[in-house]
Design an enzyme around this catalytic site. Structure first.
Site, short mmCIF file in Angstrom:
data_model
loop_
_atom_site.label_atom_id
_atom_site.label_comp_id
_atom_site.label_asym_id
_atom_site.label_seq_id
_atom_site.Cartn_x
_atom_site.Cartn_y
_atom_site.Cartn_z
N PHE A 2 0.84 -1.19 0.00
CA PHE A 2 0.00 0.00 0.00
C PHE A 2 0.88 1.25 0.00
O PHE A 2 0.68 2.17 -0.79
CB PHE A 2 -0.91 -0.02 1.23
CG PHE A 2 -1.77 1.19 1.36
CD1 PHE A 2 -2.99 1.26 0.70
CD2 PHE A 2 -1.37 2.27 2.13
CE1 PHE A 2 -3.79 2.37 0.81
CE2 PHE A 2 -2.16 3.39 2.24
CZ PHE A 2 -3.38 3.45 1.58
N LEU B 93 2.02 20.24 39.75
CA LEU B 93 2.39 20.19 41.16
C LEU B 93 3.81 20.68 41.36
O LEU B 93 4.65 20.51 40.49
CB LEU B 93 2.30 18.74 41.67
CG LEU B 93 0.92 18.09 41.66
CD1 LEU B 93 1.01 16.69 42.22
CD2 LEU B 93 -0.07 18.92 42.44
N GLU C 140 -0.47 9.01 47.58
CA GLU C 140 -0.64 8.00 46.53
C GLU C 140 0.59 8.01 45.62
O GLU C 140 1.35 8.98 45.62
CB GLU C 140 -1.90 8.29 45.72
CG GLU C 140 -1.88 9.67 45.07
CD GLU C 140 -3.26 10.15 44.65
OE1 GLU C 140 -4.23 9.89 45.38
OE2 GLU C 140 -3.36 10.77 43.58
N LYS D 179 2.70 8.44 42.22
CA LYS D 179 2.54 9.37 41.10
C LYS D 179 2.75 8.61 39.80
O LYS D 179 3.86 8.19 39.48
CB LYS D 179 3.56 10.50 41.20
CG LYS D 179 3.39 11.55 40.13
CD LYS D 179 4.30 12.73 40.38
CE LYS D 179 3.97 13.89 39.45
NZ LYS D 179 3.70 13.51 38.07
N GLU E 93 -5.38 9.79 35.37
CA GLU E 93 -4.22 9.53 34.55
C GLU E 93 -4.51 8.37 33.60
O GLU E 93 -5.06 7.36 34.02
CB GLU E 93 -3.05 9.16 35.48
CG GLU E 93 -1.71 9.28 34.85
CD GLU E 93 -1.02 10.61 35.16
OE1 GLU E 93 -1.69 11.55 35.64
OE2 GLU E 93 0.18 10.71 34.89
#
EC number: 6.5.1.2
Length: 703
Positions: A39, A86, A116, A118, A180
């Site tokens: 192609f 941040l 938590e 990242k 995220e």
DNA sequence: CAGCCTCGAGTTCT
DNA sequence: CTCGAGGCTG
């Protein structure tokens, strides 16, 4: 001839039909009948023919469908509430400082934090209206992102509709969920294996793969990439029973709406809790199924979050505690020596390519002889490499225990590797220099490049390849020769078309109109950079007065001491340099001259300050710019500030009046916090500029 | 004279 | 961005 042309035209029609047919099969029926490579061949053949016979291009040609950069294919959308970045911390000290600030601002003894991991993925925002997913966008610059709704809808862990446990009364009228998008390590490996089999390009890391997959124009491709989503917060919301007390309850709530929320989240108390958690997650890092680059701490009480508010573009209630820059070991294959504009010899480590911190590193500067001795680097050593500040590669240390017996020490060459002149290292200096001066081609090329650089004469398109060529073939010797170049001479060079040659001639011509400060800077006088060149231009007002000034006169300029004065006088003392300056003037370079302010430099300076400071918060104030601003470059911001009489400095100190911070701002931002310097974001800067502009025009109108 | 503040110069990779 | 060094200030 015309018969041949009609034959070609017919063949092109055949190609167009064939390509369209395969296109339909591929995209609509999803049953391609020929391999992609075939192609591509058809496509390329058509492209080639079209290039040769532009008059035969038809508007419906499949080639006309492509060539639109994919970036533009996604509509831009403004976030209802900005998606901020941040503040970062790398050391325990910075984390302690963060906790201290939080406690002081809130007047509490112990702060509770929601913590938590990242994720190393892409931040996105999902908007739900009356419980239905209506749009999804990438973070973009924080204010404006790209609408990738269709692609996000293919991610199975993203709920298309919200089901509230309490029976439906509590569905928010509007809810913006932030989180995220990422690719699991295992899915990344699988994808790359497939890409290799298909002979298509592989991805560097899961984050890039996720980004590439999310920005596919064809959602079907995204659907096959197995992307994941994890929610970590809420943007705007209206109605519903959204918790109002703590961040951890917010996450519980999101989890109840069937959003995936990371399992490793927790609440902890005080610095000790933060550091212990960070330590624990570091240990888990390898085992986690996805990439993370640190941990995130947020003050848990939402009321406290509000109280703390924002500085510039980052919330004061949250911190990203990043893992240290990744390091890798590799082999030091050799040490080359580069020659800079001032003749400085810089040793550069040639490394066996190694993948560190998101890029393949092959070179790293070793700065100078002392640096090499300090680190005890030898050729053939195994060395530890990292990307300092996430960008510039750096040799951190040598693994001495595995030093091969044939490792060779580095010796600074006694002769310049480019021109063969003697090299010298003056007592008390760290740099070794080539004594060849402008006789040395390396120095001559650098001098010309400096002359043409953006901040000097700003000749666009005159890059290092072209200068190499022009100097090596003795077509030019000095910057003045640039203005004597003919179109024919330039177009005759290999790989240089008529058009690009014309463009450069044009740019060279344009550069003739300049200002004195730029011209002085462009000469490349040792120790005279942009700032000093400006001071000199302002002080002397004209080039002749500068050229005639002796060392004593020069030292009357602020910030010019004996060393700089000697550099300037020495430069203009050389006949060669005077000749080049004469030629540049003869060739038509022009600028406005004025009388200058040869006496009482400081008095004039403070008068200027007074005039502005009476009404303005800008004139005479010192600004520092850092990070990426949302709508303008730092350069543009600088021009605006300077136009209002403000000063822009390179580093933050006690004297700094304002720090203007954009996203991803680094150490300067931290320094500003530490010193308590006023922080502005772009919008605040613009307001300041406009306010003082208004003042300015009104006072001018009055007088 | 010491310490601080700026400026200059050099550098990497996408 | 970082380092080194020139210049200024206390």
């Amino acid at each position: 001839m015309s018969e041949r042309l009609s034959e070609i035209s017919r063949h092109m029609q055949e190609l167009r039909d064939a390509i369209e047919l395969h296109n339909i099969r591929y995209y609509e029926l999803d049953t391609p009948t020929i391999p992609d490579a075939d192609f591509d061949k058809l496509f390329r053949e058509l492209e080639e023919l079209e290039q040769r016979h532009p008059q035969l291009i038809t508007p419906d040609s499949p080639t006309q469908r492509v060539g639109i950069p994919p970036l533009k294919a996604f509509p831009r959308v403004a976030h209802r509430t900005p998606m901020l970045s941040l503040s970062n911390a790398f050391t325990e000290g910075e984390v302690e400082a963060f906790d201290r600030r939080v406690r002081q601002s809130l007047g509490i003894d112990h702060a509770e934090y929601a913590v938590e991991p990242k994720f190393d993925g892409l931040a996105i925002s999902l908007c739900y209206e009356n419980g239905t997913l209506v749009s999804g966008a990438t973070r973009g610059d924080g204010y404006i992102g790209e609408d990738v709704t269709l692609n996000l809808k293919t991610i199975r862990s993203i709920p298309l509709g919200l089901k509230v446990a309490d029976g439906g009364a509590g569905v928010p009228a509007f809810l913006e969920v932030r989180g995220e998008v990422l690719m699991l390590k295992a899915d990344f490996e699988r994808l790359n294996r497939q890409q290799r089999e298909k002979n298509e390009k592989t991805f560097i890391n899961p984050r890039n793969a996720a980004a590439g997959s999310l920005r596919q124009l064809d959602p079907r491709i995204t659907a096959n990439r197995n992307l994941r989503f994890f929610a970590y917060g809420i943007g705007a919301c209206e109605g519903g029973n959204v918790p109002q007390d703590t961040h951890s309850h917010l996450l519980d709530y999101l989890s109840s709406l069937r959003f995936p929320v990371m399992r490793e989240r927790r609440t902890v108390t005080g610095v000790a809790g933060l550091l212990e958690y960070h330590h624990e997650i570091s240990g888990l890092r390898e085992q986690l199924p996805y990439d993370i680059d640190g941990t995130v701490y947020k003050v848990n009480q939402l009321e406290y979050q509000e109280k703390l508010g924002f500085v510039s573009r980052a919330p004061r209630f949250a911190l990203a505690h990043k893992f240290p820059a990744q390091e890798a070991t590799t082999e030091l294959l050799g040490i080359d020596v580069q020659v800079g504009r001032t003749g400085a010899l810089t040793p550069v480590a040639r490394l066996k390519p190694v993948f560190v911190g998101g890029a393949t590193v092959t070179n790293a500067t070793l700065h100078n002889e002392d640096e090499i001795r300090r680190k005890d680097v030898m050729i053939g050593d195994r060395v530890t490499v990292r990307r300092a500040g996430d960008v510039i590669p750096e040799v951190v240390a040598v693994q001495k225990e595995s030093r091969p017996s044939d490792a060779k020490p580095f010796v600074m060459p006694r002769h310049c590797p480019v021109c063969g002149s003697r090299t010298v290292r003056l007592p008390g200096e760290t740099l070794t220099r080539c004594t060849g001066g402008l006789f040395c081609p390396a120095q001559r090329k650098q001098a010309i490049l400096h002359f043409a650089s953006r901040r000097a004469m700003n000749i666009h398109g005159l890059g290092d390849k072209l200068v190499d060529h022009l100097v090596d073939n003795a077509i030019i010797r000095t910057p003045a020769d640039l203005y004597k170049l003919g179109l024919a001479a330039l177009a005759a060079l290999d790989r240089m078309g008529e058009k690009s040659a014309g463009n450069i001639i044009n740019e060279i011509e344009k550069s003739k109109d300049t200002i004195l400060a730029r011209f002085i800077y462009s000469l490349g006088i040792r120790n005279v950079g942009e700032a000093t060149a400006r001071d000199l231009a302002r002080h002397f007002g004209g080039l002749d007065r500068l050229m005639e000034a002796d060392v004593e006169t020069l030292q009357q300029v602020s910030d010019v001491g004996p060393v700089v004065a000697q550099s300037i006088a020495g430069f203009f003392g050389e006949r060669h340099n005077r000749e080049v300056v004469e030629q540049l003037r003869a060739v038509g370079i022009r600028w406005k001259e004025d009388a200058g302010i040869q006496t009482a430099d400081h008095a004039a300076g403070s008068a200027h300050l007074e005039a502005g400071a009476a009404s303005s918060k800008i004139a005479g104030r010192i600004f520092v710019l850092t990070g990426t601003l949302p709508t303008m470059s730092r350069e543009e911001a600088r021009e605006k500030i300077e136009a209002m009489g403000g000063k822009v400095a390179g580093s933050v100190s006690k004297k700094t009046d304002y720090v203007v911070a954009g996203s991803d701002s680094g150490s300067k931002y931290d320094k500003a916090l530490e010193l308590g310097v006023a922080l502005l974001d772009e919008a605040e800067l613009m307001r300041l500029l406009q306010a003082s502009q208004a003042d300015d025009s009104s006072t001018q109108a009055d007088s």
